[in-house]
Design a protein around this motif. Structure first.
Motif, short mmCIF file in Angstrom:
data_model
loop_
_atom_site.label_atom_id
_atom_site.label_comp_id
_atom_site.label_asym_id
_atom_site.label_seq_id
_atom_site.Cartn_x
_atom_site.Cartn_y
_atom_site.Cartn_z
N ARG A 110 -30.50 -13.41 -14.85
CA ARG A 110 -30.77 -12.03 -15.24
C ARG A 110 -31.85 -11.39 -14.37
O ARG A 110 -31.93 -10.16 -14.28
N HIS A 111 -32.67 -12.22 -13.72
CA HIS A 111 -33.74 -11.66 -12.90
C HIS A 111 -33.20 -10.96 -11.65
O HIS A 111 -33.97 -10.27 -10.96
N ALA A 112 -31.94 -11.15 -11.36
CA ALA A 112 -31.32 -10.44 -10.23
C ALA A 112 -30.47 -9.26 -10.70
O ALA A 112 -29.80 -8.62 -9.88
N THR A 113 -30.52 -8.95 -11.99
CA THR A 113 -29.64 -7.93 -12.56
C THR A 113 -30.24 -6.53 -12.48
O THR A 113 -31.42 -6.34 -12.78
N TYR A 114 -29.42 -5.60 -12.06
CA TYR A 114 -29.77 -4.18 -12.13
C TYR A 114 -28.50 -3.43 -12.50
O TYR A 114 -27.44 -3.65 -11.89
N HIS A 115 -28.58 -2.59 -13.49
CA HIS A 115 -27.41 -1.85 -13.95
C HIS A 115 -27.39 -0.45 -13.35
O HIS A 115 -28.31 0.33 -13.55
N ALA A 116 -26.33 -0.17 -12.60
CA ALA A 116 -26.12 1.16 -12.04
C ALA A 116 -24.99 1.84 -12.80
O ALA A 116 -23.92 1.24 -13.00
N ALA A 150 -24.78 -0.94 -18.32
CA ALA A 150 -25.14 -1.98 -19.29
C ALA A 150 -24.10 -2.15 -20.38
O ALA A 150 -23.92 -3.25 -20.91
N ARG A 151 -23.38 -1.10 -20.72
CA ARG A 151 -22.39 -1.21 -21.78
C ARG A 151 -21.28 -2.22 -21.44
O ARG A 151 -20.63 -2.76 -22.33
N MET A 152 -21.07 -2.47 -20.16
CA MET A 152 -20.04 -3.43 -19.77
C MET A 152 -20.38 -4.86 -20.20
O MET A 152 -19.48 -5.67 -20.42
N VAL A 153 -21.68 -5.16 -20.30
CA VAL A 153 -22.09 -6.48 -20.79
C VAL A 153 -21.63 -6.64 -22.23
O VAL A 153 -21.09 -7.68 -22.62
N GLN A 157 -19.18 -5.18 -23.59
CA GLN A 157 -17.72 -5.23 -23.59
C GLN A 157 -17.19 -6.51 -22.94
O GLN A 157 -15.98 -6.67 -22.82
N ARG A 158 -18.11 -7.38 -22.53
CA ARG A 158 -17.76 -8.68 -21.92
C ARG A 158 -16.93 -8.50 -20.64
O ARG A 158 -16.02 -9.29 -20.35
N VAL A 159 -17.25 -7.47 -19.88
CA VAL A 159 -16.62 -7.27 -18.57
C VAL A 159 -17.39 -8.10 -17.54
O VAL A 159 -18.60 -7.91 -17.37
N PRO A 160 -16.73 -9.02 -16.86
CA PRO A 160 -17.44 -9.91 -15.94
C PRO A 160 -17.69 -9.27 -14.58
O PRO A 160 -16.80 -9.22 -13.73
N ASN A 161 -18.89 -8.78 -14.39
CA ASN A 161 -19.29 -8.19 -13.10
C ASN A 161 -20.25 -9.15 -12.39
O ASN A 161 -21.39 -9.33 -12.82
N GLN A 162 -19.81 -9.74 -11.30
CA GLN A 162 -20.63 -10.71 -10.59
C GLN A 162 -21.87 -10.09 -9.96
O GLN A 162 -22.84 -10.80 -9.66
N VAL A 163 -21.88 -8.79 -9.74
CA VAL A 163 -23.07 -8.15 -9.18
C VAL A 163 -24.27 -8.31 -10.11
O VAL A 163 -25.42 -8.23 -9.67
N ASP A 164 -24.01 -8.56 -11.39
CA ASP A 164 -25.10 -8.78 -12.34
C ASP A 164 -25.91 -10.04 -11.99
O ASP A 164 -27.03 -10.20 -12.46
N LYS A 165 -25.34 -10.92 -11.17
CA LYS A 165 -25.99 -12.18 -10.84
C LYS A 165 -26.42 -12.27 -9.37
O LYS A 165 -27.04 -13.25 -8.96
#
Length: 495
Positions: free
Chosen positions: A325-331, A337-340, A342-350
């Motif tokens: 999560r320390h590499a996470t930024y929501h654009a 953030a709502r995609m989290v 909704q359990r949408v897997p976005n690899q950019v979050d990591k």
């Protein structure tokens, strides 16, 4: 070029046949070059090749792919350094397996971007599965997670970012006061990317503390104890210990169980840089050399070194996936953030990267066609060959060889006798340069205790003992000739 003509070069349903024929032509050219290459390098100089490249007018396209391939022959293919040649013995560059090259062709054509699900779909799930597979091979539990990266340097940077944030969160000091006190303890034989990462992370200039190594170039646990104690006494905060499983020069593997014990006692993040040694994860005979790696908080693996994958293919694996999560930024436009929820897997979050190639596909194709055991056999082959090279050098009075590597490097030097010994450094530098200029072989160089040494890095299973013996004779010829010329005036004066 007209707009209509330009569109003919786009890969679409209408140009699929053109795509097929263009790639066939390109593959034919490369296959012919590989099949007929009789040395790893031509010895061309930067000045000479630079003139040819500078002479290309990029504002005047040739239009015809065959004409461009002819031009490419002169500016690249003819003089490329060919890692598949058995006498390329320099750096951690491997020949690549064909299933991975197939994967490279597929991923380049589809051009998935691995940042969000709506750009990658199945690619995301394949990367997830490979991260899980790698974590299982390391020995991590179901809480592990990770992400593919561009290489070991990026993986190390991200691992230390996670360690920094965990250390700052645990500190009683305000962030601004704690940051200058953060320290990283790393082996003196470790990779320079640790120092670069510390700078990029805004740490103090003296943040990386070098831990001494033993005669086998492995971190000394007792020395680690001393540095941990010194940091406590000074009020410094050790944010991470970086152990290495396969140093670049010596292939040395730090004593992971002993280091892990100390990290647990000190409550310090343990990162293991296994960019080189990760091939042991699939070895049927040497997996035990990585015992203790399962106790790390994070691990770097470079599939483009020890799994015979094309560059780039690397990953960072964390034992507790929540730390990513320390590499996470929501654009809002990309991964709100709502995609989290909704359990949408976005690899950019990591990931530190946003747009990112589907490099995991190459490893997927390799495992599905060859299997992990076959990769392990290839890696075991090069380790066997390095051991044979070490034996050969240790028995040859013309050479001095350093510690035996548990992996596939051999560090050595030509060592003249008598008055010529003072020219040892210069003779080895000359031998490496002369060998490369001849194109007959390519070897690496390094320094050991201030002296110039040569290095074999064996990652080609096709390299034979005879190849190694031939290269040693060439080195001895170049180095010996240099010494003879250097000492001739002295001998003439004493005659």
């Amino acid at each position: 070029m007209s707009p209509l003509a330009a569109r003919a070069h786009l890969l679409t349903n209408a140009t699929a046949d053109r795509y097929r024929q263009t790639l066939v032509d390109g593959v034919h050219r490369v296959a012919t070059q590989i099949a007929t290459t009789d040395r790893p390098f031509t010895g061309i100089t930067p000045d000479h090749l630079g003139l040819e490249v500078a002479g290309v007018d990029l504002d005047q396209p040739l239009g015809d792919p065959l004409a461009v391939l002819d031009e490419l022959q002169d500016v690249y293919l003819r003089d490329a350094v060919y890692f598949h040649h058995p006498r390329y013995l320099a750096h951690l560059n491997c020949p690549v397996v064909i299933p991975a090259v197939l994967g490279e062709a597929v991923l380049s054509a589809i051009n998935s971007s691995m940042d969000t699900w709506d750009q990658s779909a199945g690619g995301t799930l394949i990367e997830w599965r490979l991260v899980d597979w790698t974590a299982e091979r390391i020995g991590f539990g179901p809480a592990a997670d990770g992400v593919f990266t561009s290489g070991g340097s990026q993986s190390n940077l991200q691992a230390l970012l996670l360690a920094r944030e965990e250390a700052l969160a645990a500190s009683a000091l305000p962030r601004a006061e704690a940051l200058p006190r953060l320290r990283i303890l790393a082996s003196a034989a470790g990779h320079f990317s640790v120092q670069k990462s510390a700078k990029l992370l805004g740490l103090a200039p003296d943040a990386v503390v070098s831990v001494t190594v033993d005669a086998d170039r492995r971190m000394r646990p007792a020395a680690l104890d001393r540095e941990l104690a010194r940091c406590r006494e000074r009020g410094d905060i050790v944010m991470a210990v970086v152990a290495t499983a396969g140093t670049t020069d010596f292939g040395s593997i730090d004593p992971l169980p002993a280091i892990a014990d100390r990290c647990v006692t000190a409550n310090v993040w343990l990162h293991v840089d296994a960019a080189y040694g990760c091939g042991l994860l699939v070895s049927a005979t040497r997996r035990h050399l990585l015992d203790g790696i399962e106790r790390a908080d994070s691990v770097t693996v470079d599939f483009h070194k020890s799994f015979f994958q094309p560059v780039s293919s690397s990953a960072l694996i964390a034992r507790d996936g929540r730390t990513l999560r320390h590499a996470t930024y929501h654009a809002d436009y990309l991964n709100p953030a709502r995609m989290v929820e909704q359990r949408v897997p976005n690899q950019v979050d990591k990931s530190l990267q946003t747009t990112r190639r589907f490099d995991a596909l190459k490893l997927w194709m390799t495992l599905r066609i060859m299997g992990a055991d076959a990769i392990g056999e290839l890696f075991d082959d090069v380790v066997y060959r390095a051991a044979a090279a070490w034996d050969m050098l240790s028995e040859d009075p013309r050479f001095e060889v350093v510690t035996r590597s548990p992996l596939s490097t051999v560090v050595f030097r030509y060592l003249p006798t008598g008055p010529g010994r003072v020219h040892a450094d210069a003779a080895n530098l000359h031998a490496r340069q002369a060998l490369a200029a001849s194109g007959a072989a390519v070897v690496a160089g390094t320094k050991v205790d201030g002296r110039h040494f040569l290095k074999f890095t064996l990652l080609n299973p096709e390299t034979t003992v005879d190849d190694i013996a031939t290269v040693l004779e060439l080195i001895a010829g170049h180095a010996g000739g240099y010494v003879d010329r250097a000492t001739a005036p002295l001998l003439a004066c004493t005659a």
